[in-house]
Scaffold this motif. Sequence first.
Motif, PDB file in Angstrom:
ATOM      1  N   SER A 184       0.815  -1.207   0.000  1.00  0.00           N
ATOM      2  CA  SER A 184       0.000   0.000   0.000  1.00  0.00           C
ATOM      3  C   SER A 184       0.848   1.256   0.000  1.00  0.00           C
ATOM      4  N   SER A 185       0.370   2.263  -0.697  1.00  0.00           N
ATOM      5  CA  SER A 185       0.958   3.586  -0.611  1.00  0.00           C
ATOM      6  C   SER A 185       0.270   4.340   0.526  1.00  0.00           C
ATOM      7  N   ILE A 186       0.411   5.663   0.570  1.00  0.00           N
ATOM      8  CA  ILE A 186      -0.267   6.477   1.580  1.00  0.00           C
ATOM      9  C   ILE A 186      -1.769   6.253   1.463  1.00  0.00           C
ATOM     10  N   ILE A 187      -2.410   5.884   2.564  1.00  0.00           N
ATOM     11  CA  ILE A 187      -3.867   5.690   2.578  1.00  0.00           C
ATOM     12  C   ILE A 187      -4.506   6.964   3.125  1.00  0.00           C
ATOM     13  N   PHE A 188      -5.464   7.516   2.396  1.00  0.00           N
ATOM     14  CA  PHE A 188      -6.144   8.732   2.843  1.00  0.00           C
ATOM     15  C   PHE A 188      -7.647   8.535   2.731  1.00  0.00           C
ATOM     16  N   GLY A 189      -8.396   9.368   3.430  1.00  0.00           N
ATOM     17  CA  GLY A 189      -9.852   9.273   3.393  1.00  0.00           C
ATOM     18  C   GLY A 189     -10.463   9.871   4.641  1.00  0.00           C
ATOM     19  N   PRO A 190     -11.756   9.632   4.850  1.00  0.00           N
ATOM     20  CA  PRO A 190     -12.457  10.204   6.001  1.00  0.00           C
ATOM     21  C   PRO A 190     -11.910   9.684   7.327  1.00  0.00           C
ATOM     22  N   GLN A 191     -12.177  10.450   8.376  1.00  0.00           N
ATOM     23  CA  GLN A 191     -11.828  10.041   9.729  1.00  0.00           C
ATOM     24  C   GLN A 191     -12.592   8.766  10.094  1.00  0.00           C
ATOM     25  N   THR A 192     -12.091   8.030  11.054  1.00  0.00           N
ATOM     26  CA  THR A 192     -12.715   6.787  11.490  1.00  0.00           C
ATOM     27  C   THR A 192     -13.856   7.063  12.469  1.00  0.00           C
ATOM     28  N   LEU A 193     -14.680   6.026  12.712  1.00  0.00           N
ATOM     29  CA  LEU A 193     -15.794   6.166  13.655  1.00  0.00           C
ATOM     30  C   LEU A 193     -15.302   6.596  15.026  1.00  0.00           C
ATOM     31  N   SER A 194     -14.257   5.936  15.495  1.00  0.00           N
ATOM     32  CA  SER A 194     -13.587   6.350  16.725  1.00  0.00           C
ATOM     33  C   SER A 194     -12.345   7.129  16.301  1.00  0.00           C
ATOM     34  N   PRO A 195     -12.394   8.456  16.363  1.00  0.00           N
ATOM     35  CA  PRO A 195     -11.327   9.275  15.773  1.00  0.00           C
ATOM     36  C   PRO A 195      -9.940   8.926  16.311  1.00  0.00           C
ATOM     37  N   LEU A 196      -8.972   8.930  15.403  1.00  0.00           N
ATOM     38  CA  LEU A 196      -7.589   8.631  15.766  1.00  0.00           C
ATOM     39  C   LEU A 196      -6.854   9.917  16.101  1.00  0.00           C
ATOM     40  N   PRO A 197      -5.879   9.847  16.999  1.00  0.00           N
ATOM     41  CA  PRO A 197      -5.151  11.058  17.398  1.00  0.00           C
ATOM     42  C   PRO A 197      -4.193  11.579  16.337  1.00  0.00           C
ATOM     43  N   LYS A 198      -3.768  10.706  15.412  1.00  0.00           N
ATOM     44  CA  LYS A 198      -2.780  11.134  14.425  1.00  0.00           C
ATOM     45  C   LYS A 198      -3.418  12.015  13.354  1.00  0.00           C
ATOM     46  N   ASN A 199      -2.578  12.841  12.707  1.00  0.00           N
ATOM     47  CA  ASN A 199      -3.045  13.674  11.598  1.00  0.00           C
ATOM     48  C   ASN A 199      -3.315  12.806  10.370  1.00  0.00           C
ATOM     49  N   LEU A 200      -4.464  13.000   9.753  1.00  0.00           N
ATOM     50  CA  LEU A 200      -4.760  12.336   8.487  1.00  0.00           C
ATOM     51  C   LEU A 200      -4.306  13.251   7.358  1.00  0.00           C
ATOM     52  N   PRO A 201      -3.725  12.690   6.276  1.00  0.00           N
ATOM     53  CA  PRO A 201      -3.009  13.523   5.278  1.00  0.00           C
ATOM     54  C   PRO A 201      -3.826  14.655   4.673  1.00  0.00           C
ATOM     55  N   VAL A 202      -4.987  14.334   4.121  1.00  0.00           N
ATOM     56  CA  VAL A 202      -5.779  15.356   3.432  1.00  0.00           C
ATOM     57  C   VAL A 202      -6.328  16.369   4.426  1.00  0.00           C
ATOM     58  N   GLN A 203      -6.816  15.895   5.566  1.00  0.00           N
ATOM     59  CA  GLN A 203      -7.372  16.796   6.571  1.00  0.00           C
ATOM     60  C   GLN A 203      -6.301  17.741   7.108  1.00  0.00           C
ATOM     61  N   TRP A 204      -5.071  17.219   7.268  1.00  0.00           N
ATOM     62  CA  TRP A 204      -3.984  18.072   7.766  1.00  0.00           C
ATOM     63  C   TRP A 204      -3.650  19.155   6.741  1.00  0.00           C
ATOM     64  N   MET A 205      -3.525  18.773   5.467  1.00  0.00           N
ATOM     65  CA  MET A 205      -3.231  19.766   4.425  1.00  0.00           C
ATOM     66  C   MET A 205      -4.314  20.841   4.382  1.00  0.00           C
ATOM     67  N   ASP A 206      -5.554  20.432   4.473  1.00  0.00           N
ATOM     68  CA  ASP A 206      -6.674  21.376   4.446  1.00  0.00           C
ATOM     69  C   ASP A 206      -6.602  22.337   5.631  1.00  0.00           C
ATOM     70  N   SER A 207      -6.304  21.802   6.815  1.00  0.00           N
ATOM     71  CA  SER A 207      -6.312  22.633   8.022  1.00  0.00           C
ATOM     72  C   SER A 207      -5.168  23.649   8.029  1.00  0.00           C
ATOM     73  N   VAL A 208      -3.971  23.228   7.574  1.00  0.00           N
ATOM     74  CA  VAL A 208      -2.842  24.173   7.607  1.00  0.00           C
ATOM     75  C   VAL A 208      -2.986  25.244   6.528  1.00  0.00           C
ATOM     76  N   LEU A 209      -3.536  24.893   5.375  1.00  0.00           N
ATOM     77  CA  LEU A 209      -3.731  25.887   4.322  1.00  0.00           C
ATOM     78  C   LEU A 209      -4.853  26.864   4.678  1.00  0.00           C
ATOM     79  N   GLN A 210      -5.808  26.369   5.425  1.00  0.00           N
ATOM     80  CA  GLN A 210      -6.944  27.205   5.821  1.00  0.00           C
ATOM     81  C   GLN A 210      -6.501  28.354   6.741  1.00  0.00           C
ATOM     82  N   LYS A 211      -5.393  28.170   7.452  1.00  0.00           N
ATOM     83  CA  LYS A 211      -4.915  29.202   8.384  1.00  0.00           C
ATOM     84  C   LYS A 211      -4.346  30.416   7.667  1.00  0.00           C
TER      85      LYS A 211
END
Length: 336
Positions: A184-211
């Motif tokens: 597998s390469s980098i796996i990306f997609g929606p957050q899990t039902l029980s949210p994980l503490p780690k940064n998810l790739p797409v969500q992290w990019m979106d959040s830092v650019l939004q600032k």
Amino acid sequence: MEKKTKVVVVGGTGYLGQHLLQAFAEDRYDVAFTHHSCPLPGLLLDAFPHFPSFHVDLKTGLGFHSISHHFGQRLSGLKSTICFQPDVVVNCAALSVPRVCEQDPDSALSINVPSSLVNWLSSSFQTKHKTLLIHLSTDQVYEGVKSFYKEEDETLAVNVYGKSKVAAELLIRDKCQNFAILRSSIIFGPQTLSPLPKNLPVQWMDSVLQKGDTVDFFHDEYRCPIYVTDIVIIILRLIDRWVLSDDKQMRLVLNAGGPDRLSRVQMAEVVAQVRGHDLSLIKHVSASSVDRGVVSPADISMDITKLIQTLDISPSSFKDGVRLTLQSESRSHILS
């Protein structure tokens, strides 16, 4: 009554593991999953009340035999001990942060090389019935000196994480009768039902650019990121093929990436375009300019022709996957 497929998800509380449990929630599967962290998140227990969970230590193998006996009793409805043999085991468990693996190579090898899992499968069951092991490997088994690696190319990992995954593949090829290894390469997609503490790739990019601040992204490191739903579909198709086959023979290695070869800059640009962020915030830097405490392969893009032809699947483009991911996040915020 149709016989249900018995599946064990090793590492069911992780990112891919949770997405798999959602897919297995339909009635044609009997599912158990393993976890290492305690206690189990309440959201996960509430979402899958009929899926028994087992605490397993991959380093020692403690916990695997509980699956054989206690899950077997649940399925049979009998009080006497019955040895449960799964039809399929999906191994998602790993120490997958390359820097952490570099700092603790002993743990990386003892967790990422699934000796205890393979020993359980090979020593616990005496019947002719066979189990398929679907094992998640990584694109980091490749050296990273060219584009679009094929499955038959030599595996020359450049860091401890990749080397531990190469060792895992060799173990499985040597000791297991039936397997499917997914690089597998980098796996990306929606957050899990029980949210994980780690940064998810797409969500992290979106959040830092939004600032609105400039952010450094590598322009010279290439991957083929894959949407999580596509990985789930790949696993489900492998299971269907296994269940429907008469001879129960499978020895497969597949590159499991998306169709696009992308740098981190190109990934961030897609996220910015989908969300309407300012593209000038994306600062192009070389991967060699940053010390991450671990050697990282430059170009481990993969040729996925074999995956497409074997399973008749067309993985989503990165842009489509980003749209679906961010739409899902928006719906989650509205519902919460």
